[in-house]
Design a protein around this motif. Sequence first.
Motif, PDB file in Angstrom:
ATOM      1  N   GLY A 292       0.656  -1.546  -0.277  1.00  0.00           N
ATOM      2  CA  GLY A 292       0.259   0.134   0.151  1.00  0.00           C
ATOM      3  C   GLY A 292       0.535   1.239   0.066  1.00  0.00           C
ATOM      4  N   LEU A 293       1.497   1.438   0.748  1.00  0.00           N
ATOM      5  CA  LEU A 293       2.751   2.157   0.600  1.00  0.00           C
ATOM      6  C   LEU A 293       3.151   3.164  -0.556  1.00  0.00           C
ATOM      7  N   PRO A 294       4.339   1.595  -0.818  1.00  0.00           N
ATOM      8  CA  PRO A 294       4.655   2.463  -2.005  1.00  0.00           C
ATOM      9  C   PRO A 294       3.919   3.270  -3.800  1.00  0.00           C
ATOM     10  N   THR A 295       2.130   1.881  -3.287  1.00  0.00           N
ATOM     11  CA  THR A 295       1.210   2.468  -4.227  1.00  0.00           C
ATOM     12  C   THR A 295       1.165   4.172  -4.025  1.00  0.00           C
ATOM     13  N   PHE A 296       0.851   4.358  -2.923  1.00  0.00           N
ATOM     14  CA  PHE A 296       0.168   5.568  -2.432  1.00  0.00           C
ATOM     15  C   PHE A 296       1.277   6.547  -2.578  1.00  0.00           C
TER      16      PHE A 296
ATOM     17  N   ILE B 259       1.010   7.280  -6.884  1.00  0.00           N
ATOM     18  CA  ILE B 259       0.398   7.923  -7.029  1.00  0.00           C
ATOM     19  C   ILE B 259      -0.122   9.264  -6.308  1.00  0.00           C
ATOM     20  N   ILE B 260       0.511   9.759  -5.154  1.00  0.00           N
ATOM     21  CA  ILE B 260       0.180  11.323  -5.175  1.00  0.00           C
ATOM     22  C   ILE B 260       1.520  11.372  -6.012  1.00  0.00           C
ATOM     23  N   VAL B 261       2.807  11.013  -6.468  1.00  0.00           N
ATOM     24  CA  VAL B 261       3.909  11.972  -6.897  1.00  0.00           C
ATOM     25  C   VAL B 261       3.064  11.556  -8.685  1.00  0.00           C
TER      26      VAL B 261
ATOM     27  N   LEU C 207       2.448  16.334 -10.609  1.00  0.00           N
ATOM     28  CA  LEU C 207       3.164  16.128 -11.570  1.00  0.00           C
ATOM     29  C   LEU C 207       1.395  16.695 -12.740  1.00  0.00           C
ATOM     30  N   LEU C 208       0.726  16.062 -12.822  1.00  0.00           N
ATOM     31  CA  LEU C 208      -0.075  15.426 -13.447  1.00  0.00           C
ATOM     32  C   LEU C 208      -0.788  16.763 -13.399  1.00  0.00           C
ATOM     33  N   PHE C 209      -0.602  17.990 -11.497  1.00  0.00           N
ATOM     34  CA  PHE C 209      -1.634  18.643 -11.255  1.00  0.00           C
ATOM     35  C   PHE C 209      -1.137  20.313 -12.019  1.00  0.00           C
ATOM     36  N   THR C 210       0.453  19.688 -11.538  1.00  0.00           N
ATOM     37  CA  THR C 210       1.259  21.552 -11.628  1.00  0.00           C
ATOM     38  C   THR C 210       2.251  21.078 -13.054  1.00  0.00           C
TER      39      THR C 210
END
Lengths: 155, 202
Positions: B13-17, B20-22, B26-29
């Motif tokens: 879960g932690l690596p996937t999270f 997804i955050i990174v 990148l997408l939103f900036t």
Amino acid sequence: MPADLCPPYAPFFGFAGVASAVTAGAAFGTAKAGIGIAGLGTFKPELIMRSLVPVVMAGIIAVYGLVVSVLIAGNLTPSKGYPLAAGFIHLGAGLSCGMTGIAAGYAIGHVGDSVTTSVVGMILILIFAEVLGLYGLIVALLMNTKVTALVDVCN
Amino acid sequence: MLDMGYKTYTSFGLPTFLVIIVALYLLFTDSGEAFDVGRFLEETSPFVWGSLGIGLCIGLSVLGAGWGIFLTGASILGGGVRTPRISTKNLISIIFCEVVAIYGVIMGIVYSSKLQTVPEAQLYTRDNYFTGYALFFGGLTVGFCNLLCGLCVGVAGSTAALADAADPTLFVKVLVVEVFGSVLGLFGLISERKHLFYDITH
């Protein structure tokens, strides 16, 4: 803007296919079946030679992996152009052979470990387990033949 | 099996999270183009790939050999307490494991001869990229194959020692299993033999 069809990093994926065709299942199958053979041999020594069949079949799985990796590596030449599509096809071919080999070797290992009296029954079950690796080999060979049609895309 | 436990959550879960955050950041900036696998592969030096491959080749092979030797050796020494006659004959299993490390050393030496000093201006050519990737995956395959082979021969050798202690006639028959196991390391060597023909040059 059309992307480059033959970028210089395309062989990365081709070599990844070569590497993934190596079957981990053969090692598991050989080791697990070997444990079963030694256990069987202590109380029924006359059955040992016939119960070496799982070990041979695990070796055949390793040969499938070798065949696919040598075949893919043969199509990777630095001089001729290597399209990115060919790289991904090779990656898929290698993965299909490698992962089915893991499954087949795992099955062969557990079946070879559980042999007690009926060696004929064990061989019948082993044939079905072996055929899983063969399916992977066939798919890998089919995918590899698609690459020969892509050769002159780079010019 | 039903209770997943915190180990599964943290390891999957932690690596996937984090990924997804990174990715969303990148997408939103408006720098979604920054995630570019091809650019990463083109910008890393071929020496990185070559050196990593050679390191993995020797490292994983020796790991497999060592693992096999400890598996076999523990059984030989333990079984030798009650039946001392097994100690000398079963050393052949240790030699089978050692041979796996030798395969790794040979391939490491041969691959390292392919790395030559190249000034940075002439480093990023198509041929050098090709060789870098070839050395990386060649070394990884040889190392991984030898790791599995060493483990397999180790388990088979430990079984052979205990079978020999129970009944001396069984040793040769279980040795056949070991021979099949050691052939797996040879397959890794053979399939990566082709990579010997390229080198990182000007």
